[in-house]
Design an enzyme around this catalytic site. Structure first.
Site, PDB file in Angstrom:
ATOM      1  N   SER A 268      27.307 -83.619  50.920  1.00  0.00           N
ATOM      2  CA  SER A 268      26.562 -82.362  51.094  1.00  0.00           C
ATOM      3  C   SER A 268      25.893 -82.004  49.784  1.00  0.00           C
ATOM      4  CB  SER A 268      27.545 -81.246  51.471  1.00  0.00           C
ATOM      5  OG  SER A 268      28.296 -80.848  50.322  1.00  0.00           O
ATOM      6  N   ASP A 269      25.006 -81.016  49.851  1.00  0.00           N
ATOM      7  CA  ASP A 269      24.544 -80.465  48.602  1.00  0.00           C
ATOM      8  C   ASP A 269      25.607 -79.448  48.146  1.00  0.00           C
ATOM      9  OD1 ASP A 269      21.201 -79.683  47.426  1.00  0.00           O
ATOM     10  OD2 ASP A 269      23.118 -79.692  46.381  1.00  0.00           O
ATOM     11  N   TRP A 270      25.413 -78.894  46.966  1.00  0.00           N
ATOM     12  CA  TRP A 270      26.411 -78.034  46.338  1.00  0.00           C
ATOM     13  C   TRP A 270      26.785 -76.850  47.263  1.00  0.00           C
ATOM     14  CZ3 TRP A 270      28.219 -78.668  41.122  1.00  0.00           C
ATOM     15  CH2 TRP A 270      29.058 -77.662  40.674  1.00  0.00           C
ATOM     16  N   GLU A 271      27.968 -76.903  47.854  1.00  0.00           N
ATOM     17  CA  GLU A 271      28.478 -75.850  48.742  1.00  0.00           C
ATOM     18  C   GLU A 271      27.593 -75.642  49.974  1.00  0.00           C
ATOM     19  OE1 GLU A 271      29.098 -72.350  46.323  1.00  0.00           O
ATOM     20  OE2 GLU A 271      31.067 -73.097  45.704  1.00  0.00           O
TER      21      GLU A 271
END
Ligand code: GLC
Length: 740
Positions: A268-271
């Protein structure tokens, strides 16, 4: 560029090695979940909590730890102190260099040189791997048509073909032919997908992209990255047609796995998994974990929804253990391909790999080739140092080793930068007096108290070299602008300099196309350098002094006004295309004109419909003419290849490179096609006076597209074909694709 995607399911279940299968069968559930979790490093410190998490097998990857000894310690815990000894993926944004910084990717794209882009990525990988980083979150291959978007700086521009070729080159540079070799790291194609279409160029925004446009424009670079063996993909933050990419099953299962057979894993991207709740796609983080995991998102970056909820979701059968095993298998396979199970994962505590001369030479070469000469009135450039007594170097970016590095340089070091000022002073003979006046504290300043000194120096000079543009912080993630003029009072400074009546060379350092129309007539030459990196100075000095000849071509359209955006070369024709004979400027409309009197066409009343500078444009110190555009045949069947030949003549006084570009147009199809599409390009070196024959070949894949029924196909009918030095080329031929 695009292998025909078999719409039938393609297996994306890589056969796991014996070692990985064996390991998987021995793993406890929490150890499997641990492999799906990436945690944030502590910048050179390992808390006991983190150490214990790694020891207990709850961590598969660490992001943002680049202190060699600290990385060694983390890997030691993982390999020697945990139950199964599974090594860690150490991830970092190595976007355009680690220590040696290359031009921002948009600048690299302006070089149209895949070999150099690959070399730069290889060097970046070598330097990063020397501290134990084994995974980069690059290449960023989001098609970017909106210069208001700060992340256009990280992109490879607006064209699917150019972006595909250069993105694949970066994958090859990072990964090499064998990822287990020292100095190679795993690549990550991001941000899957369509992020660049964010509304109004505001970051993290909504993207509404019809499937036909998604498949023909935004997905091809990702397909190429998958076909090139990219080890990982990263899902985007953005909401794609109502389903955020990080929870979008259609994207990550149907497209990536079933149609493309991608065999790596998706992070995923950050969070971005946690953010699914904020998007309003899920009720809570438990739902977010379920939605993302079942959509095909294998590893969670930093947020902890998998860590907190997967066990429960397995118990309630909302997630299937077979899918967990599948994702863990993909991640372990990448670790195996990186050789992490066989290496001691202890990086040498030296900086030997940093700033090698070969690295600096490549950095200078790609910076040189990335600069685009947009204007050169009266051949003001190159400056003849033998006949010049005084160069007035002016502006906030002439001597700033930090700003020239650009965005996304976590590990770059400004003290290693060679600035334009220092390079010019080194390169010019002592007979040349170079005065330097910053004139503005920053590019955003509005105070003019330094102007008088700068104007006084300039008034004594033979030529004024102004270094203007954007500080690095004005582009990159979340750094979008609604107005893309030169910031601060730079335009006023240029106006005042122009009043001196001296030749003015404008060197622009920026992370995006800027709207230069207000000042373009005030200066004689414009060299667009993007943010050129560590070796900005030597590259720009060579170009200014004629030691090198500009050869960059624009990878993105430059609008006249921000109100024209989105404006890109491969647009559709519409039913009422803009033409010069129908164009009338708002100020020329007679008062009380009747409603139907104006040219009823796709125009704005207050600005010409053309760009200020088109995709593919770039001048040289020499001049090139194109002739003898010949096709091997004018009717081709699906199984045949079309050979295209053109003669490029260097009619100028300089040996120089030219990027020869080939475009097509499919005149009639079941879904409207762009008025031009780049399909091939070749950077060639042509000596002054030389005629060089350039050959291209097109096959059925080059003529194929996703039609109105989302079928990858080439439809019979007539095509136009152009070859030239920019997308505005008019040297045209025609051919027909026939059945058979
Ligand atoms: C950022 C970016 C992504 C980057 C990641 C890790 O928010 O969107 O491109 O790789 O987080 O830094």
């Amino acid at each position: 560029m695009h292998v025909a995607a078999d719409m039938a399911k393609v297996s994306s279940n890589p056969r796991l090695s014996e070692r990985v299968s064996q390991l998987l069968s021995n793993m406890h559930l929490h150890e499997k979940i641990g492999q799906l979790c990436q945690v944030s490093g502590c910048e050179g410190h390992v808390s006991e909590h983190l150490a214990q998490q790694v020891r207990d097998g709850w961590v598969g990857s660490v992001i943002n730890e680049v202190d060699g000894p600290t990385v060694n310690y983390l890997q030691h815990i993982a390999k020697q102190e945990s139950r199964l000894g599974i090594p860690l993926l150490i991830g970092r944004d190595v976007i355009h260099g680690f220590k040696t910084i290359f031009p921002i990717p948009l600048g690299q794209a302006a070089s149209w040189n895949a070999e150099l882009v690959e070399q730069a990525a290889r060097i970046a990988a070598l330097e990063a791997n020397s501290v134990g980083v084994n995974w980069t979150f690059a290449p960023m291959i989001d098609i970017s048509r909106d210069p208001r978007w700060g992340r256009i700086a990280e992109s490879l521009g607006e064209d699917p073909y150019l972006c595909s070729i250069l993105g694949a080159a970066m994958v090859d540079g990072f990964q090499g032919t064998d990822m287990s070799e020292s100095g190679q790291i795993a690549a990550c194609a991001k941000h899957f997908a369509g992020y660049g279409a964010t509304e109004s160029g505001r970051d993290y925004g909504t993207t509404n992209i019809p499937e036909n446009e998604l498949r023909n424009i935004y997905l091809p670079p990702f397909k190429m990255a998958s076909d090139s063996g990219a080890a990982t993909f990263m899902s985007s933050f953005s909401d794609l047609n109502g389903v955020p990419a990080s929870g979008n099953r259609w994207l990550m299962k149907k497209i990536l796995r079933e149609e493309w057979g991608f065999k790596g894993f998706v992070v995923s991207d950050w969070e971005s998994i946690y953010q699914l709740e904020i998007h309003g796609l899920t009720e809570n983080s438990r739902d977010s974990a379920q939605k993302a995991f079942n959509a095909g998102l294998d590893m969670e970056m930093v947020s902890t929804t998998y860590r907190e909820h997967l066990e429960e979701l397995l118990e309630t059968k909302q997630v299937d253990i077979a899918q967990v095993d599948h994702s863990v298998g993909l991640i372990l396979s990448v670790k195996e391909q990186l050789g992490l199970f066989d290496k001691d994962c202890q990086s040498p505590d030296t900086a030997d790999a940093f700033y090698q001369q070969e690295s600096l030479d490549v950095a200078k070469q790609i910076a040189t080739q990335s600069c685009v000469l947009l204007k050169n009135h009266n051949q003001t450039l190159p400056i003849n140092a033998q006949e010049t007594q005084h160069i007035a170097l002016i502006g906030p970016l002439a001597d700033d080793g930090f700003e020239q590095l650009g965005t996304w340089i976590f590990d770059g070091e400004p003290q290693h930068s060679v600035t334009i000022r220092s390079a010019l002073e080194s390169a010019c003979p002592s007979s040349v007096n170079i005065t330097y006046d910053r004139a503005m504290a920053t590019t955003r300043s509005y105070t003019t108290d330094l102007y008088s000194q700068a104007l006084a120096s300039a008034n004594q000079a033979d030529v004024i070299v102004m270094c203007v543009g954007e500080e690095a912080i004005l582009s990159g993630e979340a750094h979008c602008r609604a107005d893309i003029d030169l910031p601060g009072s730079q335009m006023e400074l240029i106006e005042k300099m122009a009043e001196l009546g001296k030749p003015i060379v404008l060197v622009v350092l920026a992370g995006r196309p800027l709207t230069l129309e207000p000042i373009i007539e005030k200066v004689d030459s414009v060299l667009y350098a993007w943010h050129p990196g560590t070796m900005a100075g030597p590259a720009i000095a060579d170009l200014l002094l004629g030691e090198a000849v500009p050869s960059g071509k624009l990878p993105v359209t430059f609008p006249r006004k921000v109100g024209q955006i989105p404006l890109y070369y491969n647009q559709k024709n519409s039913g009422k295309p803009a033409t010069n004979d129908q164009y009338i400027h708002m100020n020329d409309i007679p008062p009380r004109s009747p409603q139907t009197s104006l040219g009823m066409a796709a125009i704005h009343l207050d600005t010409h419909f053309s760009p200020l500078f088109e995709f593919g444009f770039g001048l040289s110190y020499s001049q090139f003419t194109y002739s003898q555009l010949m096709l091997s045949q004018h009717h081709i069947s699906r199984s045949e290849t079309l050979e295209v030949a053109v003669t490029v003549h260097n009619t100028g006084d300089w040996d120089a490179d030219e990027v020869v570009q080939l475009y097509i147009r499919d005149l009639v199809a079941s879904a409207t096609r762009p008025v031009k599409e780049l399909k091939q390009f070749s950077r060639v070196h042509v000596k002054r006076g030389e005629h060089k024959k350039v050959i291209f070949s097109l096959n059925i894949n080059d003529l194929s597209f996703y039609n109105d029924e989302m079928q990858w196909t080439a439809e019979t009918g007539h095509f136009h074909l152009w070859v030239g030095g920019s997308s505005a080329t008019t040297l045209q031929q025609g051919f027909e694709l026939i059945n058979g």
